[in-house]
Design a protein around this motif. Sequence first.
Motif: not given
Length: 456
Positions: A232-244
Amino acid sequence: MHYSSPSVDVDYEFEKLVNRMHPPRVTVDHITDRKSTLIKVDSANKRGSLLEVVQVLTDLNLLIKRAYISSDGGWFMDVFHVTDQYGNKLSEDIVTDHILQSLGRRGCSFRSLRGSVGVQCASQNTTIELTGRDRPGLLSKVFAVLADLKCNVVGAEIWTHNSRMASIVYITDEETGYPINDSDRLTKIKQLLLYVLKGDLDRRGAQTAVSVGSTHTQRRLHQLMYADRDYDTDEYDVPEGSSGCKPLVTVENCVERGYTVVNLRCPDRPKLLFDTVCTLTDMQYVVFHSTIIAEGSEAFQEYYIRHTDGCPISSEAERQRVIHCLEAAVKRRVSKGLRLELCGEDRLGLLSDVTRIFRENGLSVTRAEVTTRGSTAVNSFYVIDSSGNQVKSETIEAVRNVIGEIILNVKEDETFTKSKSPAQQTGGFSLGNLFKTRSEKFLYNLGLIRSCSEVA
């Protein structure tokens, strides 16, 4: 603990009967392919056979360059083109007995899927499973609690993905060196670790489990991450620069044959096939046919699947879920950060001290592998700074100065790649298009021809 129902016992006895009547056959061919060794597996078809074979090859550190899977009806045939971890053909037959044991009587443990598949760690340890929201310093606090409770950590593996953390830690009693069996003490360990895991930010909740026995560590980590919905991907769950780099995954129904066709394209790396097959199995899908190609920098995987109820994917929501779960399966093992290898004399509290030093120097652990070889601790940590950026050299030197006698080496993560994601394509990519006809593909899979051009 897994309880057997009468129906499960009947299925188990039937599996044993089929294995006695039609024992699995494994052949190893060093001649047909000049670049790789061919491993052909024929066996009565039962749920989980593909995963068991792939798990054996992965545990032997073999690289799967090509694979062809067919399991329609009551029989399955797998053909794997493998090399050793250095890209060379196998010098000797080291896989036949391992695969036969997995598919034979020892392999029938697939009925306890929710626990584990296969065996990796010996039962002389107590196993702790942890899941929760990841945050800087969490690992340091976990190891500090265990040290305070006189628990010696003899092995551990920690994964983080999408702001979630899953870990399996193997401990023994400090005084006796044996597993911890006292129920009151185990309850206390669980309660204190759960308190640490929850913190103030865990919106999804945290979980701990303690057992005495065996498990396949990486197989179980996939199950824990999947159960914790790390896909599950939520905006507040993904730290900056971790999208890869996102893998390219397409999911389409093949109406005329009643399958769902899943195609995956991403940078190649070790254990990729194991990771994707684990996820499809956990999602209750059966692979009927598959083609795997991983001979360059990219890997291509094609699966013809159905749900265990015999139906293909029936909704857009289910299709999207498969895509997200396979993306997560690919990215869980791709660790972000600098790899630090530490080697030194093992002692109680060593991990607590090392991870505390990391925390005090602003380092956050994204993945860790902890092993004990005799009296020597050999540990690997992947670290970033507390802001999610790459670690500066002066920080590493500061850590070295504080750690002292422990040998610290800096290495690049062999599973991390800087390759850009494959170019987006409007249509689904099909590996089947690489072969001219179905008969040519079948002959090639059997190893009877070296290329499709040999067919008249």
